[in-house]
Design an enzyme around this catalytic site. Structure first.
Site, mmCIF file in Angstrom:
data_model
loop_
_atom_site.group_PDB
_atom_site.id
_atom_site.type_symbol
_atom_site.label_atom_id
_atom_site.label_comp_id
_atom_site.label_asym_id
_atom_site.label_seq_id
_atom_site.Cartn_x
_atom_site.Cartn_y
_atom_site.Cartn_z
ATOM 1 C CD GLU A 78 -7.059 -2.802 -2.128
ATOM 2 O OE1 GLU A 78 -6.511 -3.611 -1.386
ATOM 3 O OE2 GLU A 78 -6.667 -1.622 -2.270
ATOM 4 C CD GLU A 95 -3.741 -1.486 2.562
ATOM 5 O OE1 GLU A 95 -3.869 -0.342 2.083
ATOM 6 O OE2 GLU A 95 -4.178 -2.519 2.019
HETATM 7 MN MN MN Z 1 -5.349 -3.036 0.407
#
Ligand code: MN
Length: 291
Positions: free
Chosen positions: A243, A149
């Site tokens: 998210e 990420e």
């Molecule tokens: Mn994230």
């Protein structure tokens, strides 16, 4: 064209510790229209992964897992003892991911999640590459895809742009190590919302969708039309996961401080999740043909 899975992060509902709680979250995610639930593995040993996996499957959802390493277990450290603890955490998380039946393990797998006081060291970067090379091979045997990420400068010093992630993944050299982009972080570090997606191309394997202030999608500064358009143009078919983070009181200890979640931008997680799903579906819809 097969559409990618649309997912939601379990921390939208503040996370959970028991399988029953996870079962309830899975049902609410399903009711909001999602087909995948992302489970945070901050303390993988505390989770009854097999039972949680069964509860989520019963709700009809697929699973992915995410984590961020801690500073005392950081595989990008120059200190071999700290690296060893980080490697151990990754393997515990992989075990939990397998028990949960997860297809993807993503997040800040390559360093600590948090603000570094120093720039990355060459030795630390070599440690990170060495650990992730071995780990990727074992993840591949388990049928798990890894996602590096890309996060902003206050949450790691090693991978802040898509280019950083591509370079790290090339150095690791494993086909199951993909780039994981997140619009919240892109808003801080990238030049725009299209070129990072295009630069990654087929190496993009996981996507987090979040607004610039982590509130309702479409009420901040993220250029979602540019981002979704780029996903279409590179024929992205991986998971797209909304998210969000529930109220401070419900979140795992330490996370509020690490992610600086000082403000509450919303109060109803079910409404937020439903809105996010509709927003993403609408954004991903191909434009009407011109007559
Ligand atoms: Mn994230």
């Amino acid at each position: 064209m097969k559409e990618g899975l649309l997912g939601v992060h379990a921390l939208v509902w503040g996370g959970a510790s028991t399988p029953e709680q996870y079962g309830k979250i899975a049902e609410r995610a399903r009711a909001a229209g999602f087909s995948l639930l992302e489970i945070p593995l901050l303390n993988p040993d505390e989770l009854d992964s097999t039972t949680v996996g069964r509860m989520i499957a019963r709700a009809g959802l697929q699973v992915s897992c995410s984590l961020g390493l801690r500073f005392e277990a950081d595989i990008s450290s120059a200190d071999p003892a700290v690296v060893a603890r980080g490697r151990e955490h990754l393997y515990r998380a992989l075990g939990a991911a397998q028990a949960l039946g997860a297809s993807h393990l993503v997040g800040v797998l390559y360093s600590a999640l948090g603000k570094y006081a120093i720039a990355p060291t060459e030795r630390g970067r070599e440690h990170c590459i060495e650990v992730l090379r071995g780990f990727a091979a074992d993840a591949a045997d388990a049928g798990v895809t890894l996602g590096l990420e890309v996060v902003n400068r206050y949450e790691s010093n090693l991978v802040n742009t898509a280019s950083d992630a591509l370079q790290l993944s090339a150095a690791i050299g494993a086909s199951n190590v993909m780039v994981h982009l997140d619009t919240y972080h892109m808003n801080i570090e990238e030049e725009d919302f299209r070129s990072p997606v295009v630069t990654c191309g087929s190496r993009l394997g996981y996507v987090h969708v979040g607004e610039s202030h982590r509130g309702y999608l479409g009420t901040g500064t993220v250029n979602f039309p540019a981002f979704f358009g780029a996903l279409t143009d590179v024929h992205y078919q991986g998971p797209i996961v909304f998210e969000g983070f529930g109220s401070r009181q419900q979140l795992p200890s330490g996370l509020v401080e690490t992610l600086a979640l000082w403000r509450s931008l919303w109060s109803d997680p079910d409404d937020l999740a439903r809105h996010a799903r509709e927003f993403i579906m609408e954004g991903r819809r191909p434009p009407a043909p011109i007559r």
